[in-house]
Structure formats: structure tokens, C-alpha cells
Design a protein around this motif. Structure first.
Motif, PDB file in Angstrom:
ATOM      1  N   LEU A   1      30.994  10.742  11.070  1.00 37.72           N
ATOM      2  CA  LEU A   1      29.833  10.450  10.232  1.00 37.72           C
ATOM      3  C   LEU A   1      28.677  11.306  10.703  1.00 37.72           C
ATOM      4  O   LEU A   1      28.352  11.325  11.891  1.00 37.72           O
ATOM      5  N   ASP A   2      28.040  12.026   9.775  1.00 38.75           N
ATOM      6  CA  ASP A   2      26.785  12.716  10.047  1.00 38.75           C
ATOM      7  C   ASP A   2      25.684  11.857   9.441  1.00 38.75           C
ATOM      8  O   ASP A   2      25.506  11.821   8.214  1.00 38.75           O
ATOM      9  N   ALA A   3      24.967  11.144  10.294  1.00 38.91           N
ATOM     10  CA  ALA A   3      23.955  10.184   9.855  1.00 38.91           C
ATOM     11  C   ALA A   3      22.599  10.879   9.707  1.00 38.91           C
ATOM     12  O   ALA A   3      21.962  11.221  10.688  1.00 38.91           O
ATOM     13  N   GLY A   4      22.187  11.073   8.447  1.00 36.19           N
ATOM     14  CA  GLY A   4      20.996  11.853   8.164  1.00 36.19           C
ATOM     15  C   GLY A   4      21.386  13.305   8.018  1.00 36.19           C
ATOM     16  O   GLY A   4      20.831  14.186   8.659  1.00 36.19           O
ATOM     17  N   CYS A   5      22.365  13.575   7.144  1.00 37.11           N
ATOM     18  CA  CYS A   5      23.018  14.891   7.104  1.00 37.11           C
ATOM     19  C   CYS A   5      22.188  15.956   6.406  1.00 37.11           C
ATOM     20  O   CYS A   5      22.501  17.150   6.517  1.00 37.11           O
ATOM     21  N   GLY A   6      21.142  15.576   5.648  1.00 35.20           N
ATOM     22  CA  GLY A   6      20.356  16.564   4.937  1.00 35.20           C
ATOM     23  C   GLY A   6      21.223  17.403   4.027  1.00 35.20           C
ATOM     24  O   GLY A   6      22.035  16.891   3.255  1.00 35.20           O
ATOM     25  N   THR A   7      21.114  18.726   4.127  1.00 34.10           N
ATOM     26  CA  THR A   7      21.883  19.625   3.249  1.00 34.10           C
ATOM     27  C   THR A   7      23.262  19.957   3.806  1.00 34.10           C
ATOM     28  O   THR A   7      23.944  20.833   3.281  1.00 34.10           O
ATOM     29  N   GLY A   8      23.676  19.295   4.881  1.00 38.62           N
ATOM     30  CA  GLY A   8      25.074  19.306   5.271  1.00 38.62           C
ATOM     31  C   GLY A   8      25.555  20.362   6.238  1.00 38.62           C
ATOM     32  O   GLY A   8      26.758  20.529   6.413  1.00 38.62           O
ATOM     33  N   SER A   9      24.647  21.062   6.917  1.00 39.86           N
ATOM     34  CA  SER A   9      25.090  22.150   7.809  1.00 39.86           C
ATOM     35  C   SER A   9      26.096  21.675   8.849  1.00 39.86           C
ATOM     36  O   SER A   9      27.184  22.251   8.995  1.00 39.86           O
ATOM     37  N   GLU A  10      25.744  20.629   9.588  1.00 41.08           N
ATOM     38  CA  GLU A  10      26.621  20.149  10.658  1.00 41.08           C
ATOM     39  C   GLU A  10      27.866  19.457  10.096  1.00 41.08           C
ATOM     40  O   GLU A  10      28.967  19.590  10.637  1.00 41.08           O
ATOM     41  N   ALA A  11      27.701  18.712   8.997  1.00 43.71           N
ATOM     42  CA  ALA A  11      28.854  18.040   8.386  1.00 43.71           C
ATOM     43  C   ALA A  11      29.890  19.054   7.915  1.00 43.71           C
ATOM     44  O   ALA A  11      31.097  18.884   8.126  1.00 43.71           O
ATOM     45  N   ILE A  12      29.432  20.127   7.290  1.00 44.92           N
ATOM     46  CA  ILE A  12      30.347  21.157   6.808  1.00 44.92           C
ATOM     47  C   ILE A  12      31.006  21.879   7.975  1.00 44.92           C
ATOM     48  O   ILE A  12      32.208  22.175   7.943  1.00 44.92           O
ATOM     49  N   TRP A  13      30.247  22.124   9.029  1.00 42.24           N
ATOM     50  CA  TRP A  13      30.841  22.765  10.209  1.00 42.24           C
ATOM     51  C   TRP A  13      31.949  21.891  10.789  1.00 42.24           C
ATOM     52  O   TRP A  13      33.042  22.391  11.116  1.00 42.24           O
ATOM     53  N   LEU A  14      31.699  20.591  10.914  1.00 40.80           N
ATOM     54  CA  LEU A  14      32.720  19.684  11.443  1.00 40.80           C
ATOM     55  C   LEU A  14      33.954  19.672  10.548  1.00 40.80           C
ATOM     56  O   LEU A  14      35.092  19.674  11.047  1.00 40.80           O
ATOM     57  N   ALA A  15      33.761  19.672   9.240  1.00 35.20           N
ATOM     58  CA  ALA A  15      34.898  19.678   8.322  1.00 35.20           C
ATOM     59  C   ALA A  15      35.732  20.934   8.506  1.00 35.20           C
ATOM     60  O   ALA A  15      36.970  20.890   8.432  1.00 35.20           O
ATOM     61  N   ARG A  16      35.080  22.047   8.755  1.00 32.46           N
ATOM     62  CA  ARG A  16      35.811  23.299   8.977  1.00 32.46           C
ATOM     63  C   ARG A  16      36.656  23.237  10.251  1.00 32.46           C
ATOM     64  O   ARG A  16      37.650  23.956  10.379  1.00 32.46           O
ATOM     65  N   GLN A  17      36.256  22.388  11.189  1.00 33.35           N
ATOM     66  CA  GLN A  17      37.023  22.246  12.436  1.00 33.35           C
ATOM     67  C   GLN A  17      38.148  21.229  12.304  1.00 33.35           C
ATOM     68  O   GLN A  17      38.883  20.991  13.269  1.00 33.35           O
ATOM     69  N   GLY A  18      38.288  20.617  11.131  1.00 32.62           N
ATOM     70  CA  GLY A  18      39.380  19.683  10.902  1.00 32.62           C
ATOM     71  C   GLY A  18      38.984  18.219  10.838  1.00 32.62           C
ATOM     72  O   GLY A  18      39.848  17.356  10.637  1.00 32.62           O
ATOM     73  N   TRP A  19      37.697  17.913  10.985  1.00 33.98           N
ATOM     74  CA  TRP A  19      37.242  16.528  10.897  1.00 33.98           C
ATOM     75  C   TRP A  19      37.210  16.069   9.437  1.00 33.98           C
ATOM     76  O   TRP A  19      36.947  16.849   8.527  1.00 33.98           O
ATOM     77  N   GLN A  20      37.468  14.771   9.244  1.00 29.83           N
ATOM     78  CA  GLN A  20      37.273  14.138   7.940  1.00 29.83           C
ATOM     79  C   GLN A  20      35.877  13.519   7.983  1.00 29.83           C
ATOM     80  O   GLN A  20      35.657  12.541   8.695  1.00 29.83           O
ATOM     81  N   VAL A  21      34.925  14.081   7.238  1.00 26.98           N
ATOM     82  CA  VAL A  21      33.515  13.810   7.463  1.00 26.98           C
ATOM     83  C   VAL A  21      32.869  13.055   6.307  1.00 26.98           C
ATOM     84  O   VAL A  21      33.084  13.391   5.130  1.00 26.98           O
ATOM     85  N   THR A  22      32.064  12.061   6.669  1.00 27.10           N
ATOM     86  CA  THR A  22      31.145  11.412   5.737  1.00 27.10           C
ATOM     87  C   THR A  22      29.743  11.863   6.085  1.00 27.10           C
ATOM     88  O   THR A  22      29.316  11.749   7.238  1.00 27.10           O
ATOM     89  N   GLY A  23      29.031  12.403   5.103  1.00 28.32           N
ATOM     90  CA  GLY A  23      27.643  12.790   5.294  1.00 28.32           C
ATOM     91  C   GLY A  23      26.753  11.835   4.530  1.00 28.32           C
ATOM     92  O   GLY A  23      26.919  11.667   3.319  1.00 28.32           O
ATOM     93  N   ALA A  24      25.839  11.183   5.225  1.00 29.41           N
ATOM     94  CA  ALA A  24      24.973  10.177   4.588  1.00 29.41           C
ATOM     95  C   ALA A  24      23.518  10.583   4.722  1.00 29.41           C
ATOM     96  O   ALA A  24      23.073  10.991   5.795  1.00 29.41           O
ATOM     97  N   ASP A  25      22.782  10.456   3.633  1.00 28.39           N
ATOM     98  CA  ASP A  25      21.369  10.810   3.640  1.00 28.39           C
ATOM     99  C   ASP A  25      20.651  10.056   2.529  1.00 28.39           C
ATOM    100  O   ASP A  25      21.280   9.613   1.560  1.00 28.39           O
ATOM    101  N   ILE A  26      19.335   9.965   2.659  1.00 28.59           N
ATOM    102  CA  ILE A  26      18.528   9.217   1.707  1.00 28.59           C
ATOM    103  C   ILE A  26      18.060  10.072   0.541  1.00 28.59           C
ATOM    104  O   ILE A  26      17.621   9.551  -0.487  1.00 28.59           O
ATOM    105  N   SER A  27      18.160  11.396   0.666  1.00 25.83           N
ATOM    106  CA  SER A  27      17.597  12.317  -0.323  1.00 25.83           C
ATOM    107  C   SER A  27      18.632  12.787  -1.343  1.00 25.83           C
ATOM    108  O   SER A  27      19.637  13.408  -0.989  1.00 25.83           O
ATOM    109  N   THR A  28      18.348  12.543  -2.617  1.00 25.90           N
ATOM    110  CA  THR A  28      19.207  13.020  -3.696  1.00 25.90           C
ATOM    111  C   THR A  28      19.281  14.541  -3.708  1.00 25.90           C
ATOM    112  O   THR A  28      20.356  15.132  -3.865  1.00 25.90           O
ATOM    113  N   SER A  29      18.133  15.194  -3.533  1.00 26.14           N
ATOM    114  CA  SER A  29      18.080  16.652  -3.584  1.00 26.14           C
ATOM    115  C   SER A  29      18.859  17.284  -2.445  1.00 26.14           C
ATOM    116  O   SER A  29      19.592  18.267  -2.644  1.00 26.14           O
TER     117      SER A  29
END
Length: 234
Positions: free
Chosen positions: A58-86
Motif C-alpha cells: 500500500l502506498d498511503a498518500g500516493c499522489g501521482t503514483g511515482s513510488e507505487a508504479i516503481w514498486l509495481a515494476r519490481q513485482g509488487w501488487q500495489v494499492t495506491g490511495a490518495d484523497i485527490s481526484t486529480s
């Protein structure tokens, strides 16, 4: 809810609500200018997860997803959660461009009230600024780590010095001390694996440089509940 990647220069003495309206105002103009594709992953997520076997994260407060996407590229199954629609709209576009649709799930939510109903092997948060206190937020997300799992916290260091605050360029309520975070993981059942401070320079998309004073804490959960922030302050 996430860090200010562009590193504008707010007055550190101004009060920030860090609610949905604040983050939407922060992220929406950047999404329209399509600036976020250039945001680099900060170095700590790679340094602190390279010895972990990819599982769920889980990337808690993932924003635009930089770290979440990096983790997914390493093989993690990732949930990115954030309060901002944009922010999440940009994250979703970046995920599709990377071809990682099967490894990423995005959740729009207020992390201070969200009940995910599950736990993860790795919970990371990167400069997230909640509407609650930083320590209460860290305590909350640590409760979403499975026994044997890991929590990784990267925040803005509070030097507790007005002269130093200006160099951080972050509001006082968005900053934390290393000792305060480490105290959260002093309870039996938690093993503190990393607790350090670091200073680094980052370059914004416009070419400007900012000096960041970071605090990095990593802990392993062995099954006990995290001690309360009230107890941690004793």
C-alpha cells in the motif's frame, strides 16, 4: 494527500488544513499542465525495499503514483490511495502508459477515516501530510501491516529550529522528528530496522533546486499492536 513534488515555498508558519480541497487545489493545476510524468522516485523506497520479497503493498498518500508504479515494476501488487481526484487521474494515466494495469489499484479516499478491511505486506508513505497529526497518521497506517510485514515512513524532518524551517520550505505541521517516529515502534512486536535523517538536493521540472531534510523510518511488524501516540510521547 501527498508531498509537494514541485517544492513550492510556502510560509512554514502558515496553517494548512491538508484536507480534500487543499490537495485538489494543489494537484489540479499540475495535472492540467501534465507536469507529473517527470517526477522521479525518491531514493529511499529502493534502498529500503531491495531486500524484501515482492508481495502486496500500500502506498498511503500516493499522489501521482511515482513510488507505487516503481514498486509495481519490481513485482509488487500495489494499492495506491490518495484523497485527490486529480492526482489519481494522473497516476492512472501513468500506470496505463507503463502497462501495469494488472499490478496497480487506485483508491480515492481520506486515509484519516478509511477502513480498508485488509492488510498489506508493505505499507509505505512518502511525505504525506494528513488532516490529522503526522504521528497519529503513522500510527494508523502501521495498523494495516500484516504480521511479518514492513512499514516504511519517509517524511520532512523537523529540526525544531525556526532558522532551519525556512530551508525545509514546508509548514511546521507537516514535519516530524526522528525520535518521535521511532518512539511509535518501541512496543514489543515491532523491530526498528532503519531510523535515520538525510539531506539531499532535488531538481524540479522547471530546473530549480531544493534542499530536502528527510527522516526515514522502517520497522518490521511481528504481531503486537502499535503503542499509542500518547504513550510514545512519555
Amino acid at each position: 494527500m501527498e508531498h509537494q513534488h514541485e517544492h513550492e515555498s510556502p510560509d512554514p508558519h502558515d496553517h494548512h488544513a491538508f484536507d480534500r480541497d487543499y490537495w485538489e487545489e494543489h494537484w489540479a493545476p499540475k495535472a492540467r499542465r501534465n507536469m507529473q510524468g517527470d517526477v522521479p522516485v525518491h531514493p529511499y523506497v529502493e534502498e529500503e525495499t531491495r531486500d524484501l520479497e515482492p508481495a502486496t503493498a500500500l502506498d498511503a498518500g500516493c499522489g501521482t503514483g511515482s513510488e507505487a508504479i516503481w514498486l509495481a515494476r519490481q513485482g509488487w501488487q500495489v494499492t495506491g490511495a490518495d484523497i485527490s481526484t486529480s492526482a489519481l487521474a494522473t497516476a492512472h494515466n501513468r500506470e496505463r502508459e507503463a502497462g501495469l494495469d494488472d499490478r496497480l489499484t487506485w483508491v480515492e479516499t481520506d486515509l484519516t477515516t478509511w477502513d480498508p478491511g485488509l492488510r498489506w505486506d508493505l505499507v509505505v508513505t512518502n511525505y504525506a501530510h494528513p488532516a490529522t497529526t503526522q504521528l497519529a497518521f503513522y500510527q494508523r497506517i502501521a495498523g494495516w501491516v500484516v504480521p511479518g510485514g514492513t512499514v516504511l515512513i519517509v517524511g520532512h524532518l523537523d529540526a525544531q529550529d525556526d532558522a532551519a524551517v525556512g530551508t525545509h520550505e514546508h509548514p511546521r505541521e507537516a514535519m516530524v522528528t526522528l525520535s518521535d517516529i521511532a518512539a511509535l515502534f518501541a512496543a514489543p512486536g515491532w523491530t526498528l530496522q532503519t531510523a535515520r535523517e538525510n539531506v539531499r538536493r532535488v531538481t524540479a521540472p522547471d530546473g530549480s533546486e531544493t534542499v530536502l531534510h528527510d527522516v526515514i523510518v522502517r520497522a518490521r511488524h511481528a504481531g503486537e499492536e502499535l503503542r499509542s501516540t500518547r504513550d510514545a510521547g512519555r
